[in-house]
Design a protein around this motif. Structure first.
Motif, mmCIF file in Angstrom:
data_model
loop_
_atom_site.group_PDB
_atom_site.id
_atom_site.type_symbol
_atom_site.label_atom_id
_atom_site.label_comp_id
_atom_site.label_asym_id
_atom_site.label_seq_id
_atom_site.Cartn_x
_atom_site.Cartn_y
_atom_site.Cartn_z
ATOM 1 N N ARG A 3 -45.306 30.045 8.887
ATOM 2 C CA ARG A 3 -45.418 28.888 9.764
ATOM 3 C C ARG A 3 -46.858 28.697 10.214
ATOM 4 O O ARG A 3 -47.711 29.543 9.980
ATOM 5 N N LYS A 4 -47.088 27.566 10.858
ATOM 6 C CA LYS A 4 -48.407 27.289 11.407
ATOM 7 C C LYS A 4 -48.508 27.870 12.817
ATOM 8 O O LYS A 4 -47.554 27.784 13.595
ATOM 9 N N LEU A 5 -49.656 28.442 13.129
ATOM 10 C CA LEU A 5 -49.899 29.048 14.433
ATOM 11 C C LEU A 5 -51.114 28.417 15.091
ATOM 12 O O LEU A 5 -52.092 28.064 14.420
ATOM 13 N N TRP A 6 -51.076 28.310 16.426
ATOM 14 C CA TRP A 6 -52.277 27.954 17.170
ATOM 15 C C TRP A 6 -53.189 29.165 17.190
ATOM 16 O O TRP A 6 -52.755 30.276 17.519
ATOM 17 N N ILE A 30 -48.521 30.096 21.902
ATOM 18 C CA ILE A 30 -49.669 30.732 21.237
ATOM 19 C C ILE A 30 -49.305 32.199 21.094
ATOM 20 O O ILE A 30 -49.136 32.906 22.092
ATOM 21 N N THR A 31 -49.157 32.651 19.828
ATOM 22 C CA THR A 31 -48.740 34.036 19.586
ATOM 23 C C THR A 31 -49.738 34.826 18.751
ATOM 24 O O THR A 31 -49.612 36.043 18.639
ATOM 25 N N ASN A 32 -50.706 34.148 18.153
ATOM 26 C CA ASN A 32 -51.746 34.857 17.407
ATOM 27 C C ASN A 32 -52.465 35.795 18.379
ATOM 28 O O ASN A 32 -52.941 35.356 19.442
ATOM 29 N N ASP A 86 -56.429 26.090 31.454
ATOM 30 C CA ASP A 86 -55.214 26.477 32.180
ATOM 31 C C ASP A 86 -53.958 26.157 31.370
ATOM 32 O O ASP A 86 -52.989 26.921 31.396
ATOM 33 N N GLU A 87 -53.956 25.046 30.648
ATOM 34 C CA GLU A 87 -52.820 24.712 29.792
ATOM 35 C C GLU A 87 -52.706 25.700 28.637
ATOM 36 O O GLU A 87 -51.600 26.093 28.257
ATOM 37 N N ALA A 88 -53.847 26.124 28.082
ATOM 38 C CA ALA A 88 -53.806 27.119 27.006
ATOM 39 C C ALA A 88 -53.219 28.438 27.515
ATOM 40 O O ALA A 88 -52.439 29.088 26.810
ATOM 41 N N VAL A 89 -53.578 28.833 28.730
ATOM 42 C CA VAL A 89 -52.966 30.039 29.325
ATOM 43 C C VAL A 89 -51.457 29.838 29.435
ATOM 44 O O VAL A 89 -50.672 30.732 29.086
ATOM 45 N N ALA A 90 -51.029 28.671 29.900
ATOM 46 C CA ALA A 90 -49.596 28.388 30.008
ATOM 47 C C ALA A 90 -48.922 28.427 28.635
ATOM 48 O O ALA A 90 -47.788 28.902 28.505
ATOM 49 N N MET A 91 -49.615 27.950 27.611
ATOM 50 C CA MET A 91 -49.067 27.994 26.254
ATOM 51 C C MET A 91 -48.857 29.439 25.801
ATOM 52 O O MET A 91 -47.868 29.754 25.128
ATOM 53 N N VAL A 92 -49.790 30.320 26.155
ATOM 54 C CA VAL A 92 -49.615 31.746 25.854
ATOM 55 C C VAL A 92 -48.355 32.262 26.533
ATOM 56 O O VAL A 92 -47.503 32.914 25.919
ATOM 57 N N LEU A 93 -48.222 31.972 27.820
ATOM 58 C CA LEU A 93 -47.107 32.515 28.592
ATOM 59 C C LEU A 93 -45.765 31.903 28.209
ATOM 60 O O LEU A 93 -44.720 32.537 28.395
ATOM 61 N N ARG A 94 -45.785 30.689 27.620
ATOM 62 C CA ARG A 94 -44.548 30.070 27.123
ATOM 63 C C ARG A 94 -44.210 30.511 25.695
ATOM 64 O O ARG A 94 -43.206 30.090 25.136
ATOM 65 N N GLY A 95 -45.080 31.295 25.090
ATOM 66 C CA GLY A 95 -44.830 31.749 23.722
ATOM 67 C C GLY A 95 -45.236 30.750 22.668
ATOM 68 O O GLY A 95 -44.829 30.877 21.510
ATOM 69 N N GLN A 146 -52.941 26.392 12.044
ATOM 70 C CA GLN A 146 -53.161 26.725 10.639
ATOM 71 C C GLN A 146 -51.969 27.481 10.082
ATOM 72 O O GLN A 146 -51.367 28.307 10.779
ATOM 73 N N TYR A 147 -51.632 27.215 8.815
ATOM 74 C CA TYR A 147 -50.528 27.904 8.149
ATOM 75 C C TYR A 147 -50.886 29.363 7.892
ATOM 76 O O TYR A 147 -51.971 29.668 7.387
ATOM 77 N N ARG A 148 -49.959 30.255 8.247
ATOM 78 C CA ARG A 148 -50.106 31.689 7.981
ATOM 79 C C ARG A 148 -48.891 32.149 7.178
ATOM 80 O O ARG A 148 -47.779 32.207 7.689
#
Length: 198
Positions: A69-72, A167-169, A156-165, A62-64
């Protein structure tokens, strides 16, 4: 050990709006002095980590505008209905933003989102036993929600997305990591959905 109360000596309202208000408080500090502190008072929010039977978490992009930009993010929304039970607010947001209902809601996590300047809290629920909202009962999305993207990622992929930066919300980061930790504990860390709010 000496305790010290941070007493608010004065308050000036700088802005009042429908979602938050901004104040400057003069607060007593250790050592006897005072300091001006700007703060926002906010309605608070709820968010939902919706986990399907395949172990995938439902995220929205969604756009913030403040970050341009758009964030997960997680399906989430303001606590803007006076007196509404927070689990009911979460269920409403889940239906409105991703067209899902939950057969089970548990309390996952409470967060202070940015306590350096805001009193905002968000209560995060874990939603399971998901089913679709019937087409004729779906919410019409407008504004930023009109073009939001809905996707499902293995937890597990969502956790990896957090750790890769990716997902930042803050609520999404906390919710995804808390859900993974709760799953690792065989859900023993979950609390009842009606646990009193912070």
């Amino acid at each position: 050990m000496t305790t010290f109360d941070h007493e608010t000596r004065s308050r000036v309202q700088r802005y009042a709006g429908p979602i938050f208000s901004v104040y400057t408080d003069v607060v007593t500090m250790p050592g006897g002095g005072t300091a001006a502190r700007d703060l926002t008072e906010n309605k608070g929010a709820v968010g939902v980590v919706a986990l399907d039977d395949a172990g995938r978490v439902v995220l929205i992009k969604q756009y913030r505008h403040p970050v341009r930009r758009k964030l997960w993010e997680l399906p989430a929304g303001l606590r803007d209905v006076a007196g509404e039970d927070l689990a009911l607010t979460a269920a409403r947001e889940l239906a409105e933003e991703v067209d899902l209902r939950a057969g089970r809601l548990d309390l996952l996590l409470d967060l202070h989102t940015s306590p350096g300047f805001s009193d905002e809290t968000i209560r995060l629920f874990l939603a399971r036993d998901l089913s679709p909202v019937p087409e004729e009962q779906r919410h019409v999305r407008t504004d930023e929600e009109a073009d939001l993207e809905i996707a499902r990622f293995d937890l597990d992929e969502a956790v990896a997305m957090v750790l890769r930066g990716e997902i930042t919300n803050a609520a999404a980061v906390g919710g995804v990591l808390a859900a993974a930790a709760a799953r690792a504990a065989d859900w023993a860390t979950l609390r009842p959905a009606d646990t009193p709010a912070i």
